[in-house]
Scaffold this motif. Structure first.
Motif, short mmCIF file in Angstrom:
data_model
loop_
_atom_site.label_atom_id
_atom_site.label_comp_id
_atom_site.label_asym_id
_atom_site.label_seq_id
_atom_site.Cartn_x
_atom_site.Cartn_y
_atom_site.Cartn_z
N ARG A 80 0.83 -1.20 0.00
CA ARG A 80 0.00 0.00 0.00
C ARG A 80 0.87 1.26 0.00
NH1 ARG A 80 -5.24 -0.84 0.62
NH2 ARG A 80 -5.90 -2.98 1.09
N VAL A 81 0.31 2.31 -0.56
CA VAL A 81 1.05 3.57 -0.68
C VAL A 81 0.32 4.68 0.06
CG1 VAL A 81 1.97 5.32 -2.25
CG2 VAL A 81 2.00 2.90 -2.91
N LEU A 82 1.05 5.35 0.93
CA LEU A 82 0.56 6.51 1.64
C LEU A 82 1.32 7.72 1.10
CD1 LEU A 82 -1.00 7.88 3.98
CD2 LEU A 82 0.88 7.22 5.49
N VAL A 83 0.61 8.60 0.42
CA VAL A 83 1.25 9.72 -0.28
C VAL A 83 1.38 10.93 0.64
CG1 VAL A 83 0.92 11.42 -2.12
CG2 VAL A 83 0.55 9.00 -2.58
N LEU A 84 2.53 11.60 0.55
CA LEU A 84 2.76 12.83 1.30
C LEU A 84 2.43 14.03 0.44
CD1 LEU A 84 6.20 12.04 2.96
CD2 LEU A 84 3.96 12.00 4.04
N THR A 85 1.81 15.05 1.03
CA THR A 85 1.46 16.24 0.28
C THR A 85 1.58 17.47 1.17
OG1 THR A 85 -0.33 17.37 -0.92
CG2 THR A 85 -0.97 15.91 0.86
N THR A 86 1.79 18.61 0.55
CA THR A 86 1.76 19.87 1.28
C THR A 86 0.36 20.45 1.27
OG1 THR A 86 2.46 21.03 -0.72
CG2 THR A 86 4.17 20.45 0.85
N TYR A 87 -0.59 19.72 0.69
CA TYR A 87 -2.01 20.02 0.62
C TYR A 87 -2.34 21.25 -0.22
CZ TYR A 87 -6.75 21.36 1.72
OH TYR A 87 -8.05 21.75 1.60
N ASP A 88 -1.91 22.41 0.18
CA ASP A 88 -2.31 23.61 -0.55
C ASP A 88 -1.67 23.70 -1.93
OD1 ASP A 88 -4.02 24.59 1.34
OD2 ASP A 88 -2.44 25.62 2.45
N THR A 89 -0.52 23.08 -2.12
CA THR A 89 0.19 23.23 -3.39
C THR A 89 0.19 21.97 -4.24
OG1 THR A 89 2.27 22.65 -2.31
CG2 THR A 89 1.70 24.98 -2.42
N ASP A 90 0.00 20.80 -3.65
CA ASP A 90 0.06 19.58 -4.43
C ASP A 90 -1.30 19.22 -5.03
OD1 ASP A 90 2.54 17.91 -2.38
OD2 ASP A 90 2.75 19.04 -4.22
N GLU A 91 -1.56 19.78 -6.22
CA GLU A 91 -2.85 19.56 -6.85
C GLU A 91 -2.94 18.18 -7.49
OE1 GLU A 91 -3.68 22.77 -9.50
OE2 GLU A 91 -3.53 24.29 -7.92
N ASN A 92 -1.88 17.43 -7.46
CA ASN A 92 -1.88 16.10 -8.07
C ASN A 92 -2.31 15.00 -7.10
OD1 ASN A 92 -0.94 16.97 -10.60
ND2 ASN A 92 1.16 16.97 -9.88
N ILE A 93 -2.76 15.37 -5.91
CA ILE A 93 -3.06 14.35 -4.92
C ILE A 93 -4.16 13.40 -5.39
CG2 ILE A 93 -4.68 15.86 -3.69
CD1 ILE A 93 -2.39 13.13 -2.22
N VAL A 94 -5.18 13.92 -6.08
CA VAL A 94 -6.26 13.05 -6.55
C VAL A 94 -5.73 12.09 -7.61
CG1 VAL A 94 -8.46 12.98 -7.79
CG2 VAL A 94 -8.11 14.60 -5.93
N GLY A 103 -4.26 6.63 0.32
CA GLY A 103 -4.57 7.81 1.10
C GLY A 103 -3.46 8.83 1.02
N PHE A 104 -3.65 9.92 1.74
CA PHE A 104 -2.61 10.95 1.74
C PHE A 104 -2.44 11.53 3.13
CE2 PHE A 104 -6.45 13.42 0.98
CZ PHE A 104 -6.26 14.56 1.76
N LEU A 105 -1.27 12.10 3.32
CA LEU A 105 -0.91 12.65 4.62
C LEU A 105 -0.27 14.02 4.40
CD1 LEU A 105 -0.71 11.85 7.67
CD2 LEU A 105 1.64 11.18 7.17
N VAL A 106 -0.66 14.99 5.20
CA VAL A 106 -0.06 16.31 5.13
C VAL A 106 1.32 16.25 5.77
CG1 VAL A 106 -0.30 18.73 5.78
CG2 VAL A 106 -2.33 17.38 5.23
N LYS A 107 2.31 16.85 5.11
CA LYS A 107 3.69 16.70 5.55
C LYS A 107 3.96 17.25 6.95
CE LYS A 107 7.10 16.04 1.96
NZ LYS A 107 8.28 16.61 1.29
N ASP A 108 3.23 18.28 7.35
CA ASP A 108 3.50 18.85 8.67
C ASP A 108 2.64 18.22 9.77
OD1 ASP A 108 1.04 19.86 8.04
OD2 ASP A 108 1.56 21.97 8.34
#
Length: 221
Positions: A80-94, A103-108
């Motif tokens: 399984r893959v848990l993706v890291l994102t900065t949320y406001d800037t990573d528009e590729n999360i979907v 799923g995804f996780l906010v880096k901070d």
């Protein structure tokens, strides 16, 4: 059971911090690290982790393409893959979710939340927090891309549609059970049946189906 984790991030200090945190948990171990998407795919094939913590922005091959390759590799079934994102800037999360991330996780995020996220995704759940997920998916699901599932909500029973809507809002099996007066096991059974009917690989894909079909709209709680 020890959760075997592969860390993929192009920032050495970030990987080191995550590695120390994961190693501090009694039920986890770091089995590999990667500084690029291509290295992540190769290392995953070599060490067969239970879960990959995957950064999106990496050189050589980004986290989305790396996730797609891992999800498409039959020899890595169950990884399984848990993706890291900065949320406001990573528009590729979907797109990462469509590629096969669970799923995804906010880096901070706080350290304890990272460990809980790893446990959640490794256990087969999707990590999709209600508020941010609703806004994020609504913003970026509108771009054309291949469907992630073979069926639509119309094939579901009324109860299954209720369960799907709650999955899309980020609720886990226990929370779904509490909301609908069901046991967690019954809620889990409903989720499994829904995935079977829709041809979805995991709960993350169920979320996308719910949003694409209009079952759940932004701001819905």
């Amino acid at each position: 059971m020890t959760i075997r984790v592969l860390l993929a991030d192009d920032q050495t200090l970030v990987r080191a911090a995550f590695a120390m945190l994961v190693a501090s948990a009694r039920d986890m171990e770091v089995v590999g690290e990667a500084g690029s998407g291509r290295e992540a795919v190769g290392t995953a094939r070599e060490v067969r982790p239970d879960l990959v913590v995957m950064d999106i922005r990496m050189p050589d091959l980004d986290g989305i393409e790396a996730t797609r390759l891992i999800a498409a590799d039959e020899t890595l079934a169950g990884v399984r893959v848990l993706v890291l994102t900065t949320y406001d800037t990573d528009e590729n999360i979907v797109e990462a979710l469509r590629a096969g991330a669970s799923g995804f996780l906010v880096k901070d995020t706080r350290p304890a939340e990272l460990l809980d996220a790893i446990r959640t995704v490794a256990a087969g759940e999707a990590l999709l927090s209600p508020g941010p997920t609703a806004r994020l998916i609504e913003r970026f699901l509108r771009s054309p891309s291949p469907a992630v599932a073979t069926g639509g909500p119309e094939c579901l029973s009324d109860r299954e549609r209720e369960v799907l809507a709650l999955v899309a809002r980020g609720l886990n099996n226990t929370e779904i059970g509490e909301a609908l007066g069901l046991s967690p096991l019954t809620a889990k059974t409903h989720v499994s049946r829904i995935m079977g009917k829709l041809g979805a690989r995991d709960r993350a894909q169920l979320v996308i189906v719910a949003y694409e079909s209009g079952m759940v709209t932004p701001g819905t709680r």
